[in-house]
Design a protein around this motif. Structure first.
Motif, PDB file in Angstrom:
ATOM      1  N   GLY A 163       0.958   7.048  -6.600  1.00 43.83           N
ATOM      2  CA  GLY A 163      -0.283   7.768  -6.907  1.00 43.83           C
ATOM      3  C   GLY A 163      -1.340   6.857  -7.478  1.00 43.83           C
ATOM      4  O   GLY A 163      -2.186   7.204  -8.221  1.00 43.83           O
ATOM      5  N   GLU A 171       2.031   1.767  -3.479  1.00 43.57           N
ATOM      6  CA  GLU A 171       0.918   2.261  -4.273  1.00 43.57           C
ATOM      7  C   GLU A 171       0.688   3.757  -4.024  1.00 43.57           C
ATOM      8  O   GLU A 171       0.509   4.534  -4.967  1.00 43.57           O
ATOM      9  CB  GLU A 171      -0.341   1.473  -3.941  1.00 43.57           C
ATOM     10  CG  GLU A 171      -1.561   1.883  -4.759  1.00 43.57           C
ATOM     11  CD  GLU A 171      -2.778   1.077  -4.438  1.00 43.57           C
ATOM     12  OE1 GLU A 171      -3.511   0.741  -5.381  1.00 43.57           O
ATOM     13  OE2 GLU A 171      -3.026   0.773  -3.242  1.00 43.57           O
ATOM     14  N   ARG A 172       0.701   4.156  -2.772  1.00 41.47           N
ATOM     15  CA  ARG A 172       0.514   5.587  -2.451  1.00 41.47           C
ATOM     16  C   ARG A 172       1.627   6.437  -3.058  1.00 41.47           C
ATOM     17  O   ARG A 172       1.379   7.523  -3.564  1.00 41.47           O
ATOM     18  CB  ARG A 172       0.447   5.793  -0.934  1.00 41.47           C
ATOM     19  CG  ARG A 172      -0.885   5.403  -0.323  1.00 41.47           C
ATOM     20  CD  ARG A 172      -0.987   5.851   1.136  1.00 41.47           C
ATOM     21  NE  ARG A 172       0.069   5.300   1.980  1.00 41.47           N
ATOM     22  CZ  ARG A 172       0.024   4.114   2.574  1.00 41.47           C
ATOM     23  NH1 ARG A 172      -1.020   3.321   2.419  1.00 41.47           N
ATOM     24  NH2 ARG A 172       1.015   3.710   3.334  1.00 41.47           N
ATOM     25  N   PHE A 204       0.830  -1.202   0.000  1.00 45.02           N
ATOM     26  CA  PHE A 204       0.000   0.000   0.000  1.00 45.02           C
ATOM     27  C   PHE A 204       0.869   1.258   0.000  1.00 45.02           C
ATOM     28  O   PHE A 204       0.527   2.253  -0.647  1.00 45.02           O
ATOM     29  CB  PHE A 204      -0.951   0.016   1.191  1.00 45.02           C
ATOM     30  CG  PHE A 204      -2.159  -0.867   1.036  1.00 45.02           C
ATOM     31  CD1 PHE A 204      -2.756  -1.084  -0.195  1.00 45.02           C
ATOM     32  CD2 PHE A 204      -2.714  -1.477   2.141  1.00 45.02           C
ATOM     33  CE1 PHE A 204      -3.876  -1.887  -0.329  1.00 45.02           C
ATOM     34  CE2 PHE A 204      -3.840  -2.285   2.020  1.00 45.02           C
ATOM     35  CZ  PHE A 204      -4.422  -2.493   0.781  1.00 45.02           C
TER      36      PHE A 204
END
Length: 87
Positions: free
Chosen positions: A87, A83-84, A80
């Protein structure tokens, strides 16, 4: 990382906004740098037509196979974070 302490994890990646191919490439690199984790294999990039909401760009997708000693919740948290960051 000892071989006995590792498990395989298959990770699907994809998107259809921005430089998806670049983001997936950076994600492959980031996964390979996770502690206790090595990228064993990665697929080629492939396009998938949008479905459901079809009035959008095709998706670019790929799959990574990791060998990892991270517990599942820690691996998910790390994924995660990648992923952050993309973007």
């Amino acid at each position: 990382m000892t071989e006995a302490a590792t498990v395989s994890a298959c990770i699907g990646l994809g998107g259809n906004v921005g430089d998806v191919a670049g983001a997936i490439g950076r994600a492959f690199d980031a996964m390979d740098r996770l502690p206790g984790t090595r990228l064993q294999r990665r697929s080629r990039l492939y396009n998938t037509p949008a479905w459901g909401v079809t009035g959008q760009a095709d998706f670019v997708n790929a799959v990574a196979v990791l060998a990892t000693s991270l517990p599942a919740p820690s691996l998910l948290e790390a994924l995660f974070a990648i992923e952050r960051a993309e973007g």
